[in-house]
Scaffold this active site. Structure first.
Site, mmCIF file in Angstrom:
data_model
loop_
_atom_site.group_PDB
_atom_site.id
_atom_site.type_symbol
_atom_site.label_atom_id
_atom_site.label_comp_id
_atom_site.label_asym_id
_atom_site.label_seq_id
_atom_site.Cartn_x
_atom_site.Cartn_y
_atom_site.Cartn_z
ATOM 1 N N SER A 49 68.876 56.716 -0.842
ATOM 2 C CA SER A 49 68.564 57.029 0.553
ATOM 3 C C SER A 49 68.533 58.527 0.836
ATOM 4 O O SER A 49 69.422 59.286 0.432
ATOM 5 C CB SER A 49 69.590 56.367 1.477
ATOM 6 O OG SER A 49 69.318 56.705 2.823
ATOM 7 N N THR B 172 69.631 49.514 6.655
ATOM 8 C CA THR B 172 68.403 49.296 5.915
ATOM 9 C C THR B 172 68.505 47.971 5.165
ATOM 10 O O THR B 172 69.434 47.191 5.381
ATOM 11 C CB THR B 172 68.115 50.496 4.985
ATOM 12 O OG1 THR B 172 66.840 50.327 4.372
ATOM 13 C CG2 THR B 172 69.184 50.665 3.925
ATOM 14 N N LYS C 21 69.101 44.234 8.128
ATOM 15 C CA LYS C 21 68.619 44.487 9.491
ATOM 16 C C LYS C 21 68.722 43.254 10.393
ATOM 17 O O LYS C 21 69.017 43.378 11.585
ATOM 18 C CB LYS C 21 67.185 45.001 9.456
ATOM 19 C CG LYS C 21 67.063 46.408 8.894
ATOM 20 C CD LYS C 21 65.652 46.934 9.013
ATOM 21 C CE LYS C 21 65.529 48.316 8.426
ATOM 22 N NZ LYS C 21 64.174 48.870 8.602
ATOM 23 N N ASP D 285 62.232 51.738 14.073
ATOM 24 C CA ASP D 285 61.175 51.766 13.059
ATOM 25 C C ASP D 285 59.790 51.939 13.679
ATOM 26 O O ASP D 285 58.985 52.756 13.222
ATOM 27 C CB ASP D 285 61.195 50.477 12.225
ATOM 28 C CG ASP D 285 62.335 50.449 11.227
ATOM 29 O OD1 ASP D 285 62.775 51.539 10.797
ATOM 30 O OD2 ASP D 285 62.789 49.353 10.868
ATOM 31 N N GLY E 32 51.341 42.645 4.720
ATOM 32 C CA GLY E 32 52.718 42.167 4.672
ATOM 33 C C GLY E 32 53.117 41.518 5.979
ATOM 34 O O GLY E 32 52.634 41.897 7.050
ATOM 35 N N ASN F 11 48.749 38.644 4.335
ATOM 36 C CA ASN F 11 49.949 38.395 3.548
ATOM 37 C C ASN F 11 49.631 37.445 2.398
ATOM 38 O O ASN F 11 48.686 36.656 2.471
ATOM 39 C CB ASN F 11 51.044 37.789 4.434
ATOM 40 C CG ASN F 11 52.395 37.761 3.759
ATOM 41 O OD1 ASN F 11 52.932 38.808 3.404
ATOM 42 N ND2 ASN F 11 52.963 36.580 3.567
ATOM 43 N N ARG F 12 50.451 37.525 1.363
ATOM 44 C CA ARG F 12 50.237 36.632 0.213
ATOM 45 C C ARG F 12 50.320 35.170 0.644
ATOM 46 O O ARG F 12 49.532 34.335 0.198
ATOM 47 C CB ARG F 12 51.277 36.928 -0.872
ATOM 48 C CG ARG F 12 50.998 36.220 -2.195
ATOM 49 C CD ARG F 12 52.018 36.631 -3.236
ATOM 50 N NE ARG F 12 52.045 38.064 -3.446
ATOM 51 C CZ ARG F 12 51.210 38.725 -4.253
ATOM 52 N NH1 ARG F 12 50.270 38.052 -4.891
ATOM 53 N NH2 ARG F 12 51.308 40.023 -4.409
ATOM 54 N N THR F 13 51.273 34.863 1.520
ATOM 55 C CA THR F 13 51.385 33.523 2.096
ATOM 56 C C THR F 13 50.739 33.549 3.477
ATOM 57 O O THR F 13 51.312 34.098 4.415
ATOM 58 C CB THR F 13 52.864 33.100 2.219
ATOM 59 O OG1 THR F 13 53.503 33.235 0.950
ATOM 60 C CG2 THR F 13 52.971 31.663 2.694
ATOM 61 N N TYR G 191 57.991 55.669 0.326
ATOM 62 C CA TYR G 191 57.812 57.082 0.028
ATOM 63 C C TYR G 191 58.346 57.359 -1.366
ATOM 64 O O TYR G 191 59.060 56.535 -1.944
ATOM 65 C CB TYR G 191 58.544 57.952 1.059
ATOM 66 C CG TYR G 191 60.045 57.747 1.064
ATOM 67 C CD1 TYR G 191 60.878 58.498 0.247
ATOM 68 C CD2 TYR G 191 60.636 56.772 1.866
ATOM 69 C CE1 TYR G 191 62.236 58.288 0.222
ATOM 70 C CE2 TYR G 191 62.005 56.556 1.858
ATOM 71 C CZ TYR G 191 62.799 57.326 1.031
ATOM 72 O OH TYR G 191 64.155 57.105 1.004
ATOM 73 N N GLY H 94 55.371 57.061 3.568
ATOM 74 C CA GLY H 94 56.145 56.847 4.779
ATOM 75 C C GLY H 94 57.293 57.812 5.010
ATOM 76 O O GLY H 94 58.175 57.507 5.825
#
Length: 283
Positions: free
Chosen positions: A18, A65, A69, A106, A131, A155-157, A221, A243
């Protein structure tokens, strides 16, 4: 007698990567605030105890983080509207009645980086958000508040994307789909909110809508360009950025909540854009 120095921290797992302690050290130095800020590794299943121990030791506020969360949000007695929307919190503090309060910075961090640092106007633009997890949920409301012409969550799903879109449909034009069903046409902004970069991968999306007028933004990042930033540049994106700016901007919002003073983020971002800055994901 010298007054005790206020104590703050970030909790997560992993947490050694971090940049938050360095960011808040620079903020404190810039604004003349007396505080200490540390990174605390918390084992899964022990987040409530860690928060209680931090407070008992005189702690004033926390950043949170992955993967805590949602737990931070659930633990709080009071929650801001933006935390309620995100159903997650990355900022905790105690009010005068000693009640634990939760906020989510965020989304505002992302918006400040996009609008202030990158000079991007989102009104009337086409946005593609990759995502459908917590990182995406945390930024959807602020993005939609800017009035984009269209926001697509891929998204993948697919079901997760369509479900997330339904949760925010009252705020604007938002739909969800699978990575293989992204609508055709030019994208003004493509945001990677997936964790694919942790494995050096990128979401499997058709790059046809990316061109020299597209800004591609990775919420992660690193020391070197992330996998998504490299991929976006190879597809001909006009700009491809990571980011780090979002990380600093969301931290500045938390700092202002805690201390009542807003630091200047530009010199901190410049300071951190150095070859020895560690890679990471403070989402």
């Amino acid at each position: 007698m010298n007054a005790a120095i206020d104590r703050y921290a970030v909790m997560g797992n992993p947490i050694a990567h971090s940049l938050s302690p360095e960011i808040h050290r620079l903020f404190a130095e810039q604004t003349g605030q007396r505080l200490v800020y540390e990174a605390i590794l918390v084992e899964p299943g022990h987040f409530p105890e860690a928060v209680a121990a931090f407070r008992a030791a005189g702690g004033k506020g926390l950043n949170v983080t992955v993967p805590f969360k949602q737990e931070a949000f659930a633990l709080a007695a009071e929650r801001t509207p933006r935390a309620e929307r995100a159903q997650a919190a990355n900022t905790l503090y105690w009010n005068k009645a000693n009640a634990l309060c939760a906020d989510n910075t965020d989304g505002v961090g992302l918006l400040r980086d996009l609008k202030k640092n990158l000079a991007l106007d989102l009104g009337g633009r086409r946005l593609l958000l990759l995502g459908a997890g917590g990182a995406a949920r945390g930024v959807l409301a602020p993005l939609l508040a800017e009035g984009p012409a269209e926001l697509v969550i891929a998204n993948r799903t697919p079901e997760r994307a369509t479900g997330l879109a339904a949760d925010f449909a009252d705020l604007g034009e938002v739909t969800g789909c699978g990575f293989d069903a992204v609508p055709a046409g030019h994208w003004d902004l493509v945001i990677n909110a997936t964790a694919a970069g942790l494995a050096g991968e990128v979401p499997p999306v058709d790059p046809a809508g990316i061109d020299r007028d597209t800004l591609c933004y990775d919420m992660m990042y690193g020391r070197e360009p992330t996998a998504f930033v490299r991929w976006a540049a190879a597809q001909g994106a006009g700009r491809a950025v990571d980011g780090l700016g979002m990380l600093v901007e969301q931290a500045a919002e938390a700092f202002a909540i805690w201390r009542g003073v807003r630091p200047d983020t530009a010199p901190v971002i410049r300071r951190l854009r150095t070859p020895d800055a560690p890679a990471g994901d403070d989402r």
